[in-house]
Design a protein around this motif. Structure first.
Motif, PDB file in Angstrom:
ATOM      1  N   GLU A  16       0.883  -1.268  -0.023  1.00 49.04           N
ATOM      2  CA  GLU A  16      -0.030  -0.082   0.007  1.00 49.04           C
ATOM      3  C   GLU A  16       0.867   1.330  -0.098  1.00 49.04           C
ATOM      4  N   GLU A  17       0.239   2.445  -0.282  1.00 50.38           N
ATOM      5  CA  GLU A  17       1.057   3.710  -0.254  1.00 50.38           C
ATOM      6  C   GLU A  17       1.491   4.353   1.084  1.00 50.38           C
ATOM      7  N   TRP A  18       2.316   5.183   1.017  1.00 48.28           N
ATOM      8  CA  TRP A  18       2.786   5.766   2.327  1.00 48.28           C
ATOM      9  C   TRP A  18       1.728   6.480   3.196  1.00 48.28           C
ATOM     10  N   PHE A  19       0.377   6.846   2.556  1.00 50.42           N
ATOM     11  CA  PHE A  19      -0.412   7.406   3.374  1.00 50.42           C
ATOM     12  C   PHE A  19      -1.803   6.478   3.677  1.00 50.42           C
ATOM     13  N   HIS A  20      -1.537   5.109   3.600  1.00 54.04           N
ATOM     14  CA  HIS A  20      -2.608   4.328   4.006  1.00 54.04           C
ATOM     15  C   HIS A  20      -2.316   4.055   5.339  1.00 54.04           C
ATOM     16  N   ILE A  21      -2.565   5.130   6.350  1.00 54.89           N
ATOM     17  CA  ILE A  21      -2.481   4.859   7.637  1.00 54.89           C
ATOM     18  C   ILE A  21      -4.111   4.966   8.142  1.00 54.89           C
ATOM     19  N   LEU A  22      -4.624   4.299   9.382  1.00 56.50           N
ATOM     20  CA  LEU A  22      -5.850   4.350   9.717  1.00 56.50           C
ATOM     21  C   LEU A  22      -6.163   5.158  10.934  1.00 56.50           C
ATOM     22  N   ARG A 194       0.217 -11.290  25.946  1.00 57.72           N
ATOM     23  CA  ARG A 194       0.602 -11.579  24.485  1.00 57.72           C
ATOM     24  C   ARG A 194       1.122 -10.294  23.942  1.00 57.72           C
ATOM     25  N   VAL A 195       2.327 -10.577  23.285  1.00 56.02           N
ATOM     26  CA  VAL A 195       3.333  -9.584  22.748  1.00 56.02           C
ATOM     27  C   VAL A 195       3.792  -9.753  21.421  1.00 56.02           C
ATOM     28  N   SER A 196       3.972  -8.986  20.747  1.00 57.65           N
ATOM     29  CA  SER A 196       4.597  -9.072  19.286  1.00 57.65           C
ATOM     30  C   SER A 196       5.677  -8.535  19.015  1.00 57.65           C
ATOM     31  N   PHE A 197       6.855  -9.104  18.366  1.00 58.51           N
ATOM     32  CA  PHE A 197       7.973  -8.272  17.784  1.00 58.51           C
ATOM     33  C   PHE A 197       8.023  -8.290  16.517  1.00 58.51           C
ATOM     34  N   PHE A 198       7.048  -8.967  15.797  1.00 63.77           N
ATOM     35  CA  PHE A 198       7.376  -9.490  14.387  1.00 63.77           C
ATOM     36  C   PHE A 198       6.641  -8.496  13.256  1.00 63.77           C
ATOM     37  N   GLY A 199       6.124  -7.257  13.450  1.00 63.13           N
ATOM     38  CA  GLY A 199       5.626  -6.687  12.347  1.00 63.13           C
ATOM     39  C   GLY A 199       5.432  -5.327  12.657  1.00 63.13           C
ATOM     40  N   GLY A 200       5.198  -4.433  11.767  1.00 62.63           N
ATOM     41  CA  GLY A 200       5.103  -3.149  11.645  1.00 62.63           C
ATOM     42  C   GLY A 200       5.814  -2.320  12.721  1.00 62.63           C
ATOM     43  N   GLY A 201       5.047  -1.636  13.598  1.00 65.31           N
ATOM     44  CA  GLY A 201       5.805  -0.788  14.640  1.00 65.31           C
ATOM     45  C   GLY A 201       6.178  -1.719  15.634  1.00 65.31           C
ATOM     46  N   TYR A 202       5.861  -2.941  15.686  1.00 60.38           N
ATOM     47  CA  TYR A 202       6.476  -3.930  17.009  1.00 60.38           C
ATOM     48  C   TYR A 202       7.811  -4.384  16.332  1.00 60.38           C
ATOM     49  N   LEU A 203       7.888  -4.605  15.146  1.00 56.37           N
ATOM     50  CA  LEU A 203       9.058  -5.189  14.599  1.00 56.37           C
ATOM     51  C   LEU A 203      10.152  -3.805  14.790  1.00 56.37           C
ATOM     52  N   ARG A 204       9.546  -2.550  14.442  1.00 61.14           N
ATOM     53  CA  ARG A 204      10.655  -1.430  14.431  1.00 61.14           C
ATOM     54  C   ARG A 204      11.199  -0.932  15.828  1.00 61.14           C
ATOM     55  N   ILE A 205      10.350  -1.451  16.792  1.00 64.30           N
ATOM     56  CA  ILE A 205      10.765  -0.913  18.205  1.00 64.30           C
ATOM     57  C   ILE A 205      11.645  -2.034  18.949  1.00 64.30           C
ATOM     58  N   ILE A 229       5.653  -6.291   6.757  1.00 60.34           N
ATOM     59  CA  ILE A 229       6.123  -4.849   6.909  1.00 60.34           C
ATOM     60  C   ILE A 229       5.260  -4.271   5.727  1.00 60.34           C
ATOM     61  N   HIS A 230       5.493  -2.947   5.658  1.00 59.88           N
ATOM     62  CA  HIS A 230       5.032  -1.957   4.651  1.00 59.88           C
ATOM     63  C   HIS A 230       5.968  -1.280   3.713  1.00 59.88           C
ATOM     64  N   PRO A 231       5.720  -1.287   2.443  1.00 60.04           N
ATOM     65  CA  PRO A 231       6.782  -0.566   1.675  1.00 60.04           C
ATOM     66  C   PRO A 231       6.991   0.812   2.312  1.00 60.04           C
ATOM     67  N   ARG A 232       6.272   1.508   3.000  1.00 64.92           N
ATOM     68  CA  ARG A 232       6.504   3.006   3.233  1.00 64.92           C
ATOM     69  C   ARG A 232       7.696   2.807   4.608  1.00 64.92           C
ATOM     70  N   GLU A 233       7.752   1.648   5.213  1.00 68.54           N
ATOM     71  CA  GLU A 233       8.795   1.464   6.332  1.00 68.54           C
ATOM     72  C   GLU A 233      10.031   1.213   5.754  1.00 68.54           C
ATOM     73  N   VAL A 234      10.486   1.061   4.421  1.00 66.66           N
ATOM     74  CA  VAL A 234      11.783   1.079   3.961  1.00 66.66           C
ATOM     75  C   VAL A 234      12.157   2.220   3.362  1.00 66.66           C
ATOM     76  N   ASP A 235      11.249   3.341   3.817  1.00 63.05           N
ATOM     77  CA  ASP A 235      11.289   4.715   2.930  1.00 63.05           C
ATOM     78  C   ASP A 235      11.273   5.672   4.053  1.00 63.05           C
ATOM     79  N   PRO A 236      12.223   5.798   4.915  1.00 71.54           N
ATOM     80  CA  PRO A 236      12.130   6.927   6.167  1.00 71.54           C
ATOM     81  C   PRO A 236      12.016   8.305   5.665  1.00 71.54           C
ATOM     82  N   ALA A 237      12.172   8.509   4.492  1.00 73.44           N
ATOM     83  CA  ALA A 237      12.054  10.008   3.959  1.00 73.44           C
ATOM     84  C   ALA A 237      10.482  10.249   3.555  1.00 73.44           C
ATOM     85  N   HIS A 238       9.911   9.374   3.840  1.00 70.24           N
ATOM     86  CA  HIS A 238       8.624   9.582   2.963  1.00 70.24           C
ATOM     87  C   HIS A 238       7.756  10.670   3.747  1.00 70.24           C
TER      88      HIS A 238
END
Ligand code: ZN
Length: 280
Positions: A16-22, A194-205, A229-238
């Motif tokens: 999805e694009e960089w603006f597909h946040i909810l 229950r905790v996650s380390f495996f995706g999105g913000g959880y993977l990042r922190i 992961i999301h494409p925008r996450e490999v694009d810190p300058a978005h």
């Protein structure tokens, strides 16, 4: 490789694009998406390059709108051996959208992608893992739309979505339209939480040693590590949206860490496709 030849789980990308946040008033409305900067093609090239270099195949949940904008990229993705699955068409939360509108969205997304690749799409993941105890119709509608597996359940507490008492391992769900395989997001239990380390913000922190420990715990418990992961996450300058503080933190914290973590995951573990978990 620190692991054996056995696959440790599934690497997934919600395309999805960089603006597909909810969940925030600052998120652009559907009618405005066409006018926004497209960063998906270059971000996907970055992801493709690393997957290619490490010979990793991923399961890509394409948002139908993004697929329609980038049909050549979807075909390139399929040709490279990645699995093409569906992330719906308009990036809507199931519990907000309601049954009828959600049903149309998941069918439309599936058809758009199938028309592009000329192959059946059997997997679905909802935007924001937006199935909750308020959407008891969810699995029926996914199966009725023709999907054979779903990966929309986040079996822990979270900002949106989340079913806290859901089974942790992949399992079949009987719906009124046939059997649906559910492959929930990976979470592990620590002291009853229950905790996650495996995706999105959880993977990042999460630091790499913690992710590594989490993956080995999942392996010991016989569960696949479902990474997302999301494409925008490999694009810190978005570009940044003027989100409210908590959403801003969750969406933008530690963006520089996703790409190196993706590389580390690909170098150290073997991943399979989600469709291979479906009984033939
Ligand atoms: Zn999404």
């Amino acid at each position: 490789m620190t692991s054996s030849n056995k696959t440790v789980g599934i690497l997934t990308v919600d395309v999805e694009e960089w603006f597909h946040i909810l969940d925030d008033p600052a998120v652009p409305k559907f009618a405005d998406w066409d006018g926004l900067e497209a960063r998906l093609p270059r971000n996907m090239e970055r992801i493709f390059a690393i997957l290619d270099e490490q010979k990793v195949k991923a399961t890509m949940f394409w948002l139908g709108w993004a697929a329609q904008k980038n049909p050549d990229l979807v075909r390139q993705c399929a040709k490279a051996g990645h699995e093409i699955a569906s992330h719906g068409f308009r990036h809507v939360l199931a519990y907000e959208e309601g049954r009828e509108k959600f049903k149309d969205d998941i069918r439309h997304g599936k058809k758009v992608i199938e028309d592009i690749i000329g192959q059946e799409v059997i997997g679905f993941r909802a935007a924001g893992f937006g199935t909750t105890s308020d959407t008891p119709w969810f699995f029926d509608e996914i199966r009725a739309a023709g999907y054979l597996y779903d990966s929309s359940v986040f079996p822990a507490k979270r900002g949106h979505g989340g079913i806290v008492d859901f089974k942790l391992e992949p399992h079949e769900i009987k719906t009124s339209h046939g059997v649906l395989l559910e492959i929930p997001q990976s979470v592990i239990e620590i002291c009853g939480k229950r905790v996650s380390f495996f995706g999105g913000g959880y993977l990042r922190i999460s630091p790499i040693p913690l992710i590594k420990w989490g993956i080995s715990k999942l392996q010991k418990e016989g569960r696949p590590a479902v990474i997302y992961i999301h494409p925008r996450e490999v694009d810190p300058a978005h570009p940044r949206l003027p989100l409210k503080i908590h959403r801003r933190f969750k969406s933008y914290v530690n963006l520089r860490s996703t790409f190196p973590k993706l590389r580390w995951l690909c170098e150290n573990y073997k991943f399979g496709l989600m469709r291979d978990y479906v009984k033939k």
